[in-house]
Design a protein around this motif. Structure first.
Motif, PDB file in Angstrom:
ATOM      1  N   CYS A   1       0.877  -1.177   0.000  1.00  0.00           N
ATOM      2  CA  CYS A   1       0.000   0.000   0.000  1.00  0.00           C
ATOM      3  C   CYS A   1       0.913   1.226   0.000  1.00  0.00           C
ATOM      4  O   CYS A   1       1.258   1.751   1.058  1.00  0.00           O
ATOM      5  N   PRO A   2       1.339   1.675  -1.171  1.00  0.00           N
ATOM      6  CA  PRO A   2       2.405   2.670  -1.267  1.00  0.00           C
ATOM      7  C   PRO A   2       2.042   4.099  -0.868  1.00  0.00           C
ATOM      8  O   PRO A   2       2.921   4.943  -0.755  1.00  0.00           O
ATOM      9  N   LYS A   3       0.765   4.380  -0.634  1.00  0.00           N
ATOM     10  CA  LYS A   3       0.378   5.759  -0.337  1.00  0.00           C
ATOM     11  C   LYS A   3       0.184   6.034   1.150  1.00  0.00           C
ATOM     12  O   LYS A   3      -0.152   7.149   1.522  1.00  0.00           O
ATOM     13  N   ILE A   4       0.405   5.035   1.993  1.00  0.00           N
ATOM     14  CA  ILE A   4       0.245   5.279   3.424  1.00  0.00           C
ATOM     15  C   ILE A   4       1.543   5.849   3.993  1.00  0.00           C
ATOM     16  O   ILE A   4       2.634   5.562   3.504  1.00  0.00           O
ATOM     17  N   THR A   5       1.408   6.676   5.025  1.00  0.00           N
ATOM     18  CA  THR A   5       2.570   7.337   5.615  1.00  0.00           C
ATOM     19  C   THR A   5       2.535   7.196   7.141  1.00  0.00           C
ATOM     20  O   THR A   5       1.646   6.552   7.707  1.00  0.00           O
ATOM     21  N   ASP A   6       3.471   7.863   7.777  1.00  0.00           N
ATOM     22  CA  ASP A   6       3.535   7.873   9.241  1.00  0.00           C
ATOM     23  C   ASP A   6       2.219   8.317   9.863  1.00  0.00           C
ATOM     24  O   ASP A   6       1.792   7.759  10.874  1.00  0.00           O
ATOM     25  N   ASP A   7       1.573   9.317   9.280  1.00  0.00           N
ATOM     26  CA  ASP A   7       0.335   9.847   9.863  1.00  0.00           C
ATOM     27  C   ASP A   7      -0.734   8.764   9.983  1.00  0.00           C
ATOM     28  O   ASP A   7      -1.367   8.613  11.030  1.00  0.00           O
ATOM     29  N   GLY A   8      -0.945   8.015   8.929  1.00  0.00           N
ATOM     30  CA  GLY A   8      -1.950   6.960   8.959  1.00  0.00           C
ATOM     31  C   GLY A   8      -1.591   5.829   9.897  1.00  0.00           C
ATOM     32  O   GLY A   8      -2.436   5.322  10.646  1.00  0.00           O
ATOM     33  N   LEU A   9      -0.327   5.436   9.886  1.00  0.00           N
ATOM     34  CA  LEU A   9       0.099   4.338  10.756  1.00  0.00           C
ATOM     35  C   LEU A   9       0.068   4.737  12.229  1.00  0.00           C
ATOM     36  O   LEU A   9      -0.294   3.934  13.094  1.00  0.00           O
ATOM     37  N   LYS A  10       0.409   5.980  12.517  1.00  0.00           N
ATOM     38  CA  LYS A  10       0.329   6.453  13.901  1.00  0.00           C
ATOM     39  C   LYS A  10      -1.114   6.442  14.389  1.00  0.00           C
ATOM     40  O   LYS A  10      -1.395   6.057  15.519  1.00  0.00           O
ATOM     41  N   ARG A  11      -2.054   6.840  13.549  1.00  0.00           N
ATOM     42  CA  ARG A  11      -3.466   6.832  13.936  1.00  0.00           C
ATOM     43  C   ARG A  11      -3.935   5.406  14.197  1.00  0.00           C
ATOM     44  O   ARG A  11      -4.670   5.150  15.150  1.00  0.00           O
ATOM     45  N   ILE A  12      -3.522   4.483  13.339  1.00  0.00           N
ATOM     46  CA  ILE A  12      -3.881   3.068  13.545  1.00  0.00           C
ATOM     47  C   ILE A  12      -3.350   2.597  14.900  1.00  0.00           C
ATOM     48  O   ILE A  12      -4.069   1.958  15.680  1.00  0.00           O
ATOM     49  N   ALA A  13      -2.095   2.890  15.206  1.00  0.00           N
ATOM     50  CA  ALA A  13      -1.498   2.449  16.467  1.00  0.00           C
ATOM     51  C   ALA A  13      -2.222   3.063  17.671  1.00  0.00           C
ATOM     52  O   ALA A  13      -2.431   2.393  18.679  1.00  0.00           O
ATOM     53  N   GLN A  14      -2.623   4.314  17.548  1.00  0.00           N
ATOM     54  CA  GLN A  14      -3.301   4.992  18.654  1.00  0.00           C
ATOM     55  C   GLN A  14      -4.703   4.449  18.902  1.00  0.00           C
ATOM     56  O   GLN A  14      -5.132   4.326  20.045  1.00  0.00           O
ATOM     57  N   ARG A  15      -5.435   4.156  17.845  1.00  0.00           N
ATOM     58  CA  ARG A  15      -6.851   3.791  17.978  1.00  0.00           C
ATOM     59  C   ARG A  15      -7.118   2.282  17.945  1.00  0.00           C
ATOM     60  O   ARG A  15      -8.105   1.828  18.499  1.00  0.00           O
ATOM     61  N   CYS A  16      -6.270   1.547  17.272  1.00  0.00           N
ATOM     62  CA  CYS A  16      -6.463   0.090  17.143  1.00  0.00           C
ATOM     63  C   CYS A  16      -5.389  -0.617  17.965  1.00  0.00           C
ATOM     64  O   CYS A  16      -4.548  -1.342  17.434  1.00  0.00           O
ATOM     65  N   ASN A  17      -5.440  -0.420  19.250  1.00  0.00           N
ATOM     66  CA  ASN A  17      -4.353  -0.905  20.107  1.00  0.00           C
ATOM     67  C   ASN A  17      -4.436  -2.387  20.451  1.00  0.00           C
ATOM     68  O   ASN A  17      -3.661  -2.872  21.265  1.00  0.00           O
ATOM     69  N   ARG A  18      -5.344  -3.120  19.804  1.00  0.00           N
ATOM     70  CA  ARG A  18      -5.433  -4.572  20.000  1.00  0.00           C
ATOM     71  C   ARG A  18      -4.706  -5.345  18.908  1.00  0.00           C
ATOM     72  O   ARG A  18      -4.779  -6.572  18.867  1.00  0.00           O
ATOM     73  N   ILE A  19      -4.017  -4.655  18.034  1.00  0.00           N
ATOM     74  CA  ILE A  19      -3.357  -5.322  16.902  1.00  0.00           C
ATOM     75  C   ILE A  19      -2.343  -6.347  17.404  1.00  0.00           C
ATOM     76  O   ILE A  19      -1.501  -6.051  18.252  1.00  0.00           O
ATOM     77  N   VAL A  20      -2.447  -7.535  16.827  1.00  0.00           N
ATOM     78  CA  VAL A  20      -1.555  -8.645  17.151  1.00  0.00           C
ATOM     79  C   VAL A  20      -0.584  -8.882  16.000  1.00  0.00           C
ATOM     80  O   VAL A  20       0.588  -9.169  16.211  1.00  0.00           O
TER      81      VAL A  20
END
Length: 160
Positions: A46-65
């Motif tokens: 997914c070449p268009k994702i950046t730090d901003d999107g990944l940081k939001r995922i980490a902040q809100r989806c904190n159950r990621i395994v």
């Protein structure tokens, strides 16, 4: 499509967006807001994702395994720093993430459940093991798959 999915499937646990070349940070923002129960996320190629999107995922989806970022080269240590809050992260694929450094990898030391990290030319993964982390590490260095068990003998031969 991701926005619609996020709005109607709040209990979604597994999301595979592998190869979706039009996924952007806006898509990740929507996913992070609507699907906070995600445990498995595949963002391979997914070449268009950046730090901003990944940081939001980490902040809100904190159950990621399990987080797969194979062939995503557009993020930096800033993303890895945010992954430190993923207390349940067990598997992380960073192959192709050429903008990250050993300092970013050191942020993963907070992921106490991390058992498997994949990377290409990410020698910093050995740093985590040598600083008290007890996880199995698989690296691909110049096309050679290495585990921590054979890393030291490979490195000794490589560095001489």
């Amino acid at each position: 499509a991701v926005k619609a999915l996020s709005g109607h499937c709040p209990q979604l646990r597994s999301v595979n967006l592998s190869g979706c070349k039009h996924i952007t940070d806006a898509s990740l923002f929507a996913l992070a807001e609507g699907c906070r129960s995600v445990t498995d996320l595949n963002l391979t190629r997914c070449p268009k994702i950046t730090d901003d999107g990944l940081k939001r995922i980490a902040q809100r989806c904190n159950r990621i395994v399990d987080l797969n970022l194979y062939a995503v080269s557009t993020f930096t240590d800033k993303s890895l720093a945010s992954f430190g809050c993923l207390a349940h992260l067990r598997a992380l694929d960073l192959c192709g993430a050429h903008l990250i450094t050993d300092e970013g990898l050191a942020c993963l030391a907070n992921c106490h459940d991390l058992r498997c990290a994949h990377g290409q030319n990410l020698l910093g993964l050995a740093y985590l093991h040598s600083h008290g982390k007890n996880f199995h590490c698989l690296m691909c260095v110049h096309g050679i798959q290495l585990t921590l068990e054979n890393f030291h003998s490979w490195w000794q031969g490589y560095s001489t």
